[in-house]
Design an enzyme around this catalytic site. Structure first.
Site, short mmCIF file in Angstrom:
data_model
loop_
_atom_site.label_atom_id
_atom_site.label_comp_id
_atom_site.label_asym_id
_atom_site.label_seq_id
_atom_site.Cartn_x
_atom_site.Cartn_y
_atom_site.Cartn_z
N ASP A 23 -2.96 -9.96 -11.85
CA ASP A 23 -2.61 -8.64 -11.34
C ASP A 23 -1.14 -8.46 -10.97
OD1 ASP A 23 -3.00 -10.50 -9.34
OD2 ASP A 23 -4.04 -9.16 -7.97
N GLU A 31 0.71 -18.30 -2.11
CA GLU A 31 0.28 -17.71 -0.84
C GLU A 31 1.32 -17.92 0.26
OE1 GLU A 31 -2.07 -15.74 -0.50
OE2 GLU A 31 -3.46 -16.11 -2.15
N THR A 51 4.01 -8.27 -2.80
CA THR A 51 2.58 -8.09 -3.02
C THR A 51 1.75 -8.36 -1.76
OG1 THR A 51 0.82 -8.54 -4.63
CG2 THR A 51 2.01 -10.44 -3.73
N GLU A 109 -5.59 -2.99 -1.27
CA GLU A 109 -5.04 -2.41 -2.49
C GLU A 109 -5.24 -0.89 -2.59
OE1 GLU A 109 -5.19 -6.60 -2.81
OE2 GLU A 109 -6.89 -5.24 -2.50
N ARG A 122 3.27 -14.64 1.89
CA ARG A 122 2.89 -14.38 3.29
C ARG A 122 3.95 -14.88 4.27
NH1 ARG A 122 -3.69 -14.63 3.77
NH2 ARG A 122 -4.17 -14.64 1.55
#
Length: 673
Positions: A437, A304, A661, A572, A308
């Site tokens: 994913d 994360e 992502t 998404e 980010r």
């Protein structure tokens, strides 16, 4: 003894017609009451219940009876009107303003020939419908002019406005309507009929005598401006109640912390730059310069914080050219490196960026496959910018190990990998949802980032897509929606996370870069399914997880379990809509994105500032707000919506940038050959 005297006659008494006969009504009332008391308590209860039920049914049926009576009344009025029409009294067509030509009988109006091809009796004036006739609201006309219901407080100003403007060519007036839905509609231009002063039958006027036409145009809603307004509203709440903190709690007007590093602010930096919000960007930059410090005794999640914070800082550096963001990126990147100090080189999930230590979660020694294989874009780019190979070497070692690991199924990977052994664990489950994913996403994007030279990445990606087709792809009943299920110990579970909706965009990106054309065909099918995950919900917002029907006897394609009905403002679907529109130019993808934005504004917008995740997408009356605005709403969702609606295809060109992502664009490396 004498026998009784026999009477050979019948006595009959006739009453007067006005006299009242004795009916013994009291006796009958007493008899009914006695019979009622003789009934059992159960019988009396049943009778009373039946009477009450009939009474309630009568009350409930009253509105429908009223509607029927009103319909009969309307029909009779309509018949009266048609009779008037047959006698030559015609209404003024909608969209035309009555205009009286000089010297012409004011009772005769100018009507286009397609509406009134022939005037039989010009002496009869044209009358509008009597104002007393009120018909139920009509559903006819272009759907873009019908109110959809998803109206937010700021969108009131976008309701229909009517203005008149002069046509430059013929001095004609055009009627412009700013429509709710934003479609552009122009009325057909027809030549009006002129009535002469002598009362003769109207003829087509020539160019010099033609009356002014009223052309109806509909100005499109500025969808880009709508996204800008949504961002400003979200930013207002963050600035007022959570400045410098990780997340906004908009309902309670406070903040939440995860790492204590201003996640929302950093995630939104490049969004503000792309949206052109210079003032907001300047105040955020000042906070980064003066208040952002990574010298904290705090555990952060490697994945994360990489996507980010590191990704956000690198992206903002590339877009703005400001070295401040590169310096901060170097700082956090270096502090995350202890995570790779494991026996297998598969990184731990958690790092203490102040102490320089790392560890797995308390409950396991495993890391998720998605976490360890979705940090490569950022660390590779950090090495390229700093000319320090340690970052790239660390993440590419992970890629090499996963590439040759056993336990895959037709290119599909399990969800967990052990940091001690470096091997897959819990091998029976395969999904493109949570925990796996972005592994597939980063295979393609690393190949693109490196200039399409790393063939192992491409091979793994192509094999995985074939594995999806073979093992996970199914269609619903009755509508034949294509979805990606999950495989558990050889058995397909027909559920799909909202996270899987990244896949249509990724498939389209691959097809755009020369991969098989059937990837785009599959992208189109999956995009429709992701759209239906929104469209079939009562709030117009997708649940976190959808279950799909495979049985032909069930009328619904999508079912949602109570525990899965929340919506976290995820990006998404709008991410894939952005890719699909960029590559196909099909406007339906923009329309779908616009519907989603309207639903966000209606069901998640908090008046004081910010947007909140909700707990129930199936209940528009009580969506159960969760009082949390995730940082990715500003970092991803609104960014992709802005790019979807923008006409500037060079704004973050997909031939020059690849998105991580978390929607942070990083440059495709220039070719060295």
């Amino acid at each position: 003894m004498y026998s009784p005297q026999r009477k050979d006659f019948v006595s009959l008494t006739l009453g007067d017609q006005h006299s009242r006969s004795y009916t013994n009504g009291k006796h009958r009332r007493q008899s009914c009451w006695r019979k009622w008391k003789q009934l059992s308590r159960l019988q009396r209860s049943l009778i009373l219940f039946l009477l009450a039920f009939l009474f309630i049914c009568g009350i409930l049926s009253y509105p429908s009876l009223t509607e029927q009576w009103r319909g009969l009344s309307d029909r009779s009025l309509k018949e009266d009107w048609n009779e008037m029409d047959n006698r030559g009294l015609r209404p003024i067509p909608p969209g035309l303003v009555p205009k009286i030509s000089p010297g012409v009988d004011p009772g005769v109006q100018d009507i286009p020939p397609e509406v009134m091809p022939e005037i039989q009796k010009p002496s009869i004036p044209l009358l509008p419908k009597p104002p007393a006739i009120r018909k139920p609201p009509s559903k006819r006309g272009p759907p873009v002019l019908q109110k959809r219901g998803n109206v937010s407080d700021w969108q009131v100003k976008d309701r229909e406005e009517v203005t008149l403007k002069k046509d430059e060519d013929g001095g004609k007036e055009a009627k412009t309507v700013i429509s709710w839905r934003g479609a552009m509609i122009e009325a057909e231009q027809g030549t009006e009929l002129q009535s002469t002063a002598h009362g003769r039958e109207g003829t087509v006027a020539d160019a010099g005598e033609a009356a002014d036409l009223k052309t109806v145009t509909v100005k499109p809603v500025d969808r880009v401006e709508a996204v800008l307004e949504a961002f400003r509203h979200a930013w207002k709440g963050y600035k007022a109640f959570a400045w410098g903190h990780d997340e906004l709690k908009p309902i309670s007007k406070t903040h939440g912390e995860w790492f204590g590093l201003g996640l929302t602010l950093i995630d939104a930096l490049d969004t503000m730059w792309i949206l052109g919000l210079k003032d907001e960007f300047a105040e955020a930059r000042k906070w980064v310069e003066t208040d952002l410090s990574f010298s904290k005794n705090v555990d952060v999640n490697l994945f994360e914080s990489t996507i980010r914070i590191l990704g956000g800082l690198l992206s903002t550096y590339h877009l703005s050219g400001d070295a401040l963001f590169l310096d901060k990126a170097k700082d956090i990147g270096f502090r995350l490196m202890p995570a790779f100090k494991t026996p297998s080189k598969i990184p731990y999930s958690d790092v203490n960026i102040g102490k320089g230590t790392a560890h797995p979660p308390r409950w396991t020694t495993d890391s998720t496959v998605a976490e360890v294989t979705s940090i490569q874009l950022e660390f590779r780019e950090l090495s390229r910018l700093t000319q320090d190979p340690q970052y790239q070497n660390a993440v590419e070692e992970v890629t090499r190990q996963v590439h040759r690991l056993e336990g895959k199924r037709d290119g599909l990977v399990p969800m967990f990998i052990n940091t001690n052994s470096g091997k897959f664990t819990r091998r029976g489950a395969f999904t493109l949802g949570a925990r796996a994913d972005s592994y597939y996403e980063y295979l393609l994007k690393q190949w693109l980032q490196g200039g399409k030279k790393e063939t192992e990445l491409l091979e793994d990606y192509l094999q995985a897509i074939e594995g999806v087709k073979k093992n996970l792809l199914k269609q619903t009943s009755p509508s034949k929606l294509t979805f990606v299920g999950e495989l558990s110990n050889g058995r397909l579970n027909p559920k799909m996370d909202h996270l899987v909706c990244f896949l249509p965009g990724t498939l389209a990106l691959g097809a755009h870069n020369g991969l098989p054309a059937d990837h785009m065909d599959l992208a189109v099918q999956l995009m429709e399914t992701c759209h239906q995950m929104y469209a079939q919900m009562e709030t117009g917002l997708s649940p976190e997880i959808a279950h799909f029907n495979l049985q032909s006897n069930n009328g619904r394609d999508i079912d949602v379990k109570p525990a899965d009905r929340h919506n976290l403002l995820r990006p998404e679907t709008v991410e894939s809509l952005f890719y699909m529109y960029r590559f196909t130019k099909d406007s339906k993808y923009r329309d779908w994105g616009w519907d989603i934005l309207q639903s966000f504004n209606k069901y998640t917008r908090v008046p004081s500032g910010g947007y909140t995740s909700i707990g129930n997408v199936r209940d528009p009356m009580n969506s159960a707000p969760r009082d949390k605005m995730e940082s990715f709403f500003l970092g991803e969702t609104l960014k992709y919506l802005f790019l979807l609606f923008s006409d500037d295809i060079e704004l973050v060109s997909l031939d020059k940038y690849v998105f991580n992502t978390e929607a942070h664009p990083l440059p495709i490396w220039p070719s060295t050959s």
